[in-house]
Scaffold this motif. Sequence first.
Motif, PDB file in Angstrom:
ATOM      1  N   UNK A   1       1.194  -1.844   0.052  1.00  0.00           N
ATOM      2  CA  UNK A   1       0.111   0.304   0.089  1.00  0.00           C
ATOM      3  C   UNK A   1       1.007   1.173   0.056  1.00  0.00           C
ATOM      4  N   UNK A   2       1.775   1.160   0.560  1.00  0.00           N
ATOM      5  CA  UNK A   2       2.690   2.273   0.838  1.00  0.00           C
ATOM      6  C   UNK A   2       3.475   2.646  -0.446  1.00  0.00           C
ATOM      7  N   UNK A   3       3.769   1.347  -0.868  1.00  0.00           N
ATOM      8  CA  UNK A   3       5.159   1.627  -1.832  1.00  0.00           C
ATOM      9  C   UNK A   3       3.914   2.074  -3.135  1.00  0.00           C
ATOM     10  N   UNK A   4       3.102   2.033  -3.199  1.00  0.00           N
ATOM     11  CA  UNK A   4       2.156   2.276  -3.972  1.00  0.00           C
ATOM     12  C   UNK A   4       1.185   3.189  -4.838  1.00  0.00           C
TER      13      UNK A   4
ATOM     14  N   UNK B   1       8.280   7.464  -0.311  1.00  0.00           N
ATOM     15  CA  UNK B   1       9.029   6.763  -0.020  1.00  0.00           C
ATOM     16  C   UNK B   1       8.764   6.196   0.797  1.00  0.00           C
ATOM     17  N   UNK B   2       8.972   5.407   0.956  1.00  0.00           N
ATOM     18  CA  UNK B   2       8.787   4.093   2.415  1.00  0.00           C
ATOM     19  C   UNK B   2       9.781   3.840   2.775  1.00  0.00           C
ATOM     20  N   UNK B   3       9.401   4.274   4.221  1.00  0.00           N
ATOM     21  CA  UNK B   3      10.467   3.783   5.497  1.00  0.00           C
ATOM     22  C   UNK B   3       9.682   2.774   6.322  1.00  0.00           C
TER      23      UNK B   3
ATOM     24  N   UNK C   1      14.218   0.485   3.432  1.00  0.00           N
ATOM     25  CA  UNK C   1      15.073   1.941   4.065  1.00  0.00           C
ATOM     26  C   UNK C   1      14.508   3.039   3.322  1.00  0.00           C
ATOM     27  N   UNK C   2      13.915   3.865   2.810  1.00  0.00           N
ATOM     28  CA  UNK C   2      13.643   5.162   2.187  1.00  0.00           C
ATOM     29  C   UNK C   2      13.404   4.555   0.800  1.00  0.00           C
ATOM     30  N   UNK C   3      12.752   4.112   0.336  1.00  0.00           N
ATOM     31  CA  UNK C   3      12.983   3.345  -1.171  1.00  0.00           C
ATOM     32  C   UNK C   3      12.233   4.211  -2.028  1.00  0.00           C
ATOM     33  N   UNK C   4      11.471   4.633  -2.752  1.00  0.00           N
ATOM     34  CA  UNK C   4      10.170   4.955  -3.458  1.00  0.00           C
ATOM     35  C   UNK C   4       9.824   3.992  -4.453  1.00  0.00           C
TER      36      UNK C   4
END
Length: 274
Positions: free
Chosen positions: A139-142, A146-148, A157-160
């Motif tokens: 859900x965060x990635x979609x 930036x996903x933490x 750790x800090x990837x979009x």
Amino acid sequence: MTLRSALWFPLFDELADPAVVVRLAAEAEEAGWDGLFVWDHVRWREPVRAAADPWIVLAAAATVTERLVIGPMVTPLARRRPVKLARETATLDRLSGGRLVLGAGLGSDRFGEEFSRTGEELDDRVRAGMLDESLAVLRAAWTGETVHHRGEHYVVDGISFLPTPARPGGVPVWIAGYPGKVAPMRRAARHDGFFPVNLEHPDQLAEAADAVRQLRAEAGATGLYDLVVSLVPGTDTAPWAAAGATWWLTDFEPHPLTVEAVRGVLRDGPGAVT
């Protein structure tokens, strides 16, 4: 509301040939079916011998269709890395023009020993935690932000994750589970659809629909919601539609299942009711 219809079958033996399934996808769209869903397994008990990868098959099917909703039904997220699945789902949703649905569940070692023979997690409670955490990562990635994430099972750790899926809200998620069990119903209420398995009567679906509807109301959830049921081809779908079903999927035995058996059902048509 129209009850939508989908072919749903395992990618085993004769149906492990991706070129065959691609032809079936094109034929299904032409015959008026609304969706094509495939099982996600790495192995099955004998006498099944061959199995295809659902993601590659679905990508190929997306290129020969324009309208058909597609997806794995269901993917046991505990044996898939959520960061890889985030890339796969966004890519396939874009390739299909926003037609992907992600079916998700715990999975089982019962039919193919695909957890025990590959060193995957066997404990249902642990896999449930992995499932929920994976869904949170997805859900965060979609969103494209930036996903933490640092959880019990996964770290991001800090990837979009760009590009995002074709639809602004991401890929719809249908949760599979046994009706009457609180945990899967609560999980289903947090997402976009519920696929209660092993139903024997429309009244069971109606009870599940009421329970999920109440859980969604308590959580303040709004918007369209799907209730999915698998039925043996030829079943009268009207009572299931009256019980709240929005989709019905063809329920095939995995063995022996031939291409001609699937094609015969396909040619008979979806027989959806309104």
